[in-house]
Motif scaffolding. Structure first.
Motif, short mmCIF file in Angstrom:
data_model
loop_
_atom_site.label_atom_id
_atom_site.label_comp_id
_atom_site.label_asym_id
_atom_site.label_seq_id
_atom_site.Cartn_x
_atom_site.Cartn_y
_atom_site.Cartn_z
N GLN A 55 16.24 17.40 -11.57
CA GLN A 55 15.34 17.30 -10.42
C GLN A 55 14.68 15.93 -10.36
N ALA A 56 14.36 15.36 -11.51
CA ALA A 56 13.80 14.01 -11.53
C ALA A 56 14.79 13.00 -10.98
N LEU A 57 16.06 13.20 -11.29
CA LEU A 57 17.10 12.31 -10.75
C LEU A 57 17.15 12.38 -9.23
N LEU A 58 17.08 13.59 -8.69
CA LEU A 58 17.13 13.75 -7.23
C LEU A 58 15.89 13.15 -6.57
N VAL A 59 14.72 13.36 -7.19
CA VAL A 59 13.49 12.79 -6.65
C VAL A 59 13.56 11.28 -6.65
N MET A 60 14.00 10.69 -7.77
CA MET A 60 14.07 9.24 -7.88
C MET A 60 15.11 8.65 -6.93
N VAL B 45 11.99 7.31 -3.72
CA VAL B 45 11.51 5.94 -3.91
C VAL B 45 11.87 5.07 -2.70
N ILE B 46 13.16 4.99 -2.40
CA ILE B 46 13.58 4.19 -1.25
C ILE B 46 13.16 4.86 0.06
N TRP C 97 3.83 7.62 -4.91
CA TRP C 97 3.09 8.65 -5.64
C TRP C 97 3.53 10.03 -5.16
N VAL C 98 3.40 10.25 -3.85
CA VAL C 98 3.57 11.59 -3.29
C VAL C 98 5.02 12.05 -3.36
N GLU C 99 5.96 11.19 -2.96
CA GLU C 99 7.36 11.59 -2.89
C GLU C 99 8.13 11.26 -4.16
N GLY C 100 7.52 10.51 -5.08
CA GLY C 100 8.21 10.14 -6.30
C GLY C 100 7.51 10.64 -7.53
N ARG D 130 0.84 -1.21 0.00
CA ARG D 130 0.00 0.00 0.00
C ARG D 130 0.87 1.25 0.00
N TRP D 131 1.95 1.22 0.77
CA TRP D 131 2.81 2.39 0.82
C TRP D 131 3.61 2.57 -0.47
N TRP D 132 3.78 1.53 -1.25
CA TRP D 132 4.36 1.71 -2.59
C TRP D 132 3.50 2.68 -3.39
N VAL D 133 2.20 2.50 -3.30
CA VAL D 133 1.30 3.39 -4.03
C VAL D 133 1.30 4.78 -3.40
N VAL D 134 1.02 4.84 -2.11
CA VAL D 134 0.78 6.12 -1.45
C VAL D 134 2.04 6.98 -1.41
N HIS D 135 3.12 6.46 -0.84
CA HIS D 135 4.33 7.27 -0.67
C HIS D 135 5.03 7.51 -2.00
#
Length: 760
Positions: A517-522, A526-527, A482-485, A475-480
């Protein structure tokens, strides 16, 4: 230091593979290390107390009846009711004390002398300080007594109803189901105080804090909190250095030909994309009205400003908190997603001057499909929780998990909608996609949208039969993520696309900024999901991993904040810049993103703080500032930009939108800083000085100071509702001044298209 786009693309590919390996290994560990569901729990005489089937049926009752949006399990869910894990553990401890007090001293626990109570406390802790070595769970006589008492209490509370707790009558429709829910809650309490085999801490790393049961924060929580503080300083410094070191052109209106709204023709597909806006606004208005009701439920648990006394009907029975909360969450996701989908289909013609055949018809079809899924999903939640679908409740009704409330069928419908959106985006962006490399700006938009859909598939990896710890993992794969990635990725991509469409940035420059910025977000977000695994039954390896990556999530937020400030500077320096109002929303999104996700997110994600804070009003403050502040304001900024291009220039009036903008910002600030966070800090103090259960108890919420703070939320909530009403009314007003679309548009009809297509 100059980075080439191709170099950043290669690093992104490496980061993607690294994330995949780490989280893939984490998925394997989730199944291996999840708390076991024993075949049976037996009493001291060997009699069966609970079977594994009853525990699984209890989880089904928990999901089917929406209990995760009334209270929480393992700290995850709603904060209106009790946390069922902490509540069951506290009740278990209390009833065991009563049992031993009567057995050893022939009296009630509260009437014993202090040394006798200390002796009882000690024997209870010894009973609970156990290590699981496999096989059946063996209860002592005191544990058996406690389990039976908790069953009776949960039947009274969740089947018969308790209006003082905000529990409607018949929330769980049968005594048997209520008893099975108690069995499920008691199982989570059991693995919260029972040590792993060959370990020195429980399956939940000693969460929740319960001194009477022997649960206290581990040394690792302190150690990795210190490490995180060091990383905070280093990470913030690194983020600022990186932003200054990497040569990225700043947005500027000087010397550039910023297209006036009247110079840009409106394509038929853009008119169709604009139809997403009023649909999303209706969902938005419904969401904030439900939000006001939910806030008031904390004051009058069964009423609404005395209405029940006048009409003799409790609103709690008509619209229970769990149902209102479920719709509130889902509506928030849906209106933001619908707006983003519309914006993603509105922008491509600005950059390409390209209108695929029947594109507007297909976009209209996508909107109809989204409306069908929305109505079906929200209606299915109510029907499923009220037993209309039988055993199919989780497929076509309500799955009953926070943020994943709708049934699997409707989740699949949303996934199909994202897929159709991707196809339509590819059609619209085709001239750019054909010209640019795979790391180009148009590709980035597709990757961002695709990642939202891809992560959503994690919601299909479990059923109501799945172990709750594994369920929470997915579930947190979806929720977090989404939001942080994915959502953060989409933010930087859509803002980059907008800057290019305004001619504030060259396409190549925007691509480089978005990729970095996408690199930093990823690389961090994700982890970073692993900080949600500390207390839910996952292995303790996630404590150091989550601490490090949650802290490093600050770096991309520093970048986004700097970008927002740069955009604000560009907007302010040019008096005749025509898109100041959309940029006000985009800049506000960057600021709230830093405050909500960065400042408040970092604070509550320190392991030692999170141990006591997990599932309190501090999380509510973080969630509202990040979700509405960051993602909501971006969506509203895109709406403002779309409207300004779609309305006759001499009839454009942004005064109502500007008024709504300030209502939302002031209202959100008042709500978060004047009410929600103060309640959260009081909860943190109550938990730290007493226990987690005390901080989530009805007695805590009913304190005069806490009730005053709940009332203090009224001005902020009112301003947010007022802003949304103004916004909705303005959309109706603007509907009658929209420009006609071009019948046969081409590149010459779009002021920016030739420059973008030629920017190789």
């Amino acid at each position: 230091m100059e980075l080439r786009r191709k170099t950043i693309a290669k690093v992104i590919a490496v980061a993607f593979v690294f994330n995949l390996v780490v989280m893939g290994a984490g998925a394997w560990f989730a199944y291996q290390e999840a708390p076991p569901i024993p075949e049976q729990v037996v009493g001291p005489d060997g009699e069966t107390v609970v079977t594994d089937e009853q525990i699984r049926d209890g989880k089904k009752a928990f999901q089917k009846n929406g209990l995760m949006n009334h209270g929480s399990i393992l700290g995850n869910g709603a904060y209106y009711g009790a946390d069922y894990t902490a509540d069951a553990l506290e009740l278990k401890t209390r009833y065991m004390r009563s049992y031993y007090a009567e057995e050893r001293y022939g009296g009630e626990y509260e009437s014993l002398a202090s040394e006798e109570r200390a002796a009882v406390d000690d024997v209870v802790k010894q009973d609970l300080d156990d290590q699981y070595e496999g096989g059946d769970i063996e209860y002592s006589a005191a544990e058996l007594y406690a389990h039976q008492q908790v069953r009776e209490e949960y039947v009274e509370r969740y089947h018969e109803g308790s209006h003082e707790r905000g529990v409607p009558e018949g929330m769980i429709d049968s005594e048997t189901a209520a008893e099975e829910f108690a069995d499920f809650a008691m199982w989570t309490a059991w693995f919260s105080h029972t040590d792993r085999p060959d370990g020195d801490h429980s399956y939940t790393n000693e969460w929740p804090y319960a001194p009477g049961a022997g649960n206290d924060a581990t040394g690792a929580a302190m150690t990795w909190s210190v490490v995180a503080m060091v990383l905070l300083v280093a990470g913030a410094g690194f983020g600022i250095w990186l932003y200054r070191a990497v040569e990225l052109p700043e947005p500027s209106a000087e010397g550039l030909s910023v297209p006036e709204p009247g110079d840009v023709s409106v394509f038929p597909s853009q008119r169709s994309a604009l139809r997403f806006v009023p649909v999303a606004a209706g969902l938005f208005l419904a969401q904030v009205l439900l939000g006001g009701l939910l806030a008031h439920f904390y004051i009058e648990r069964a009423g609404f400003f005395g209405v029940e006394e006048i009409f003799g009907v409790h609103i709690l029975q008509i619209l229970p908190f769990a149902m209102a909360k479920t719709w509130h969450i889902d509506l928030g996701i849906l209106w933001i997603a619908a707006t983003w989908l519309g914006a993603g289909l509105f922008l491509p013609p600005l950059l390409t001057g390209h209108e695929p055949k029947r594109q507007s018809t297909y976009i209209d079809g996508l909107l109809v499909a989204i409306v069908v899924v929305t109505v079906g999903g929200l209606g299915g939640i109510w029907l499923g929780s009220n037993g209309y679908f039988g055993d199919l409740w989780w497929l076509v009704g309500n799955e009953g998990l926070e943020y994943l409330e709708v049934g699997k069928l409707w989740q699949f419908g949303l996934l199909a909608g994202f897929g159709l959106w991707a196809v339509l985006s590819i059609r619209g962006l085709k001239p750019l996609l054909d010209r640019e490399p795979v790391y180009g700006l148009a590709h980035m938009i597709l990757y961002a949208g695709g990642s939202i859909a891809l992560l959503f598939t994690a919601g299909f990896f479990f059923t109501p039969e799945t172990n709750i710890a594994v369920t929470e993992f997915w579930r947190w794969w979806v929720v977090h993520m989404w939001v942080e990635g994915a959502f953060e990725f989409f933010i930087v991509a859509i803002v980059g696309l907008t800057l290019v469409s305004m001619n504030l940035l060259k396409r190549r420059s925007a691509e480089k900024a978005v990729m970095l910025q996408a690199l930093l977000v990823m690389s961090t977000g994700v982890i970073g999901v692993s900080h949600h695994y500390w207390w839910v039954g996952m292995p303790d390896m996630w404590v150091p991993i989550g601490s490090v990556f949650s802290t490093l999530e600050l770096i991309p937020l520093v970048f986004i904040l700097y970008e927002a400030l740069g955009q604000y500077t560009a907007m302010s320096e040019t008096e005749d810049f025509p898109y100041k109002l959309p940029f006000m929303f985009i800049v506000a999104s960057g600021v709230w993103n830093f405050v909500g996700a960065g400042v408040l997110g970092f604070f509550i994600n320190l392991p030692l703080i999170n141990y006591y804070e997990h599932g309190t009003y501090l999380t509510v403050g973080h969630a509202h500032a990040a979700m509405f502040g960051a993602f909501g304001f971006l969506a509203l900024g895109m709406v403002t930009y779309m409207l300004q291009l779609s309305i006759e220039p001499d009839r454009w009036d942004g005064s109502w939108l500007r008024a709504a903008f300030w209502c939302w910002n002031v209202g959100l600030a008042l709500m978060v800083f004047g009410s929600v966070l103060p309640v959260g800090f009081l909860q943190l103090e109550a938990i730290f000085t007493e226990s987690y259960a005390a901080g989530r108890s009805l007695a805590f919420y009913n304190q005069p100071i806490v009730q005053d703070l709940f009332w203090a939320r009224l001005p902020g909530d009112t301003l947010i509702i007022l802003g949304t009403a103004i916004y909705s009314a303005d959309l109706v007003r603007k509907r009658f001044v929209l420009r006609a679309s071009e019948e046969d548009p081409g590149v010459d009809d779009v002021a920016v298209a030739e420059g973008v297509l030629g920017d190789d």
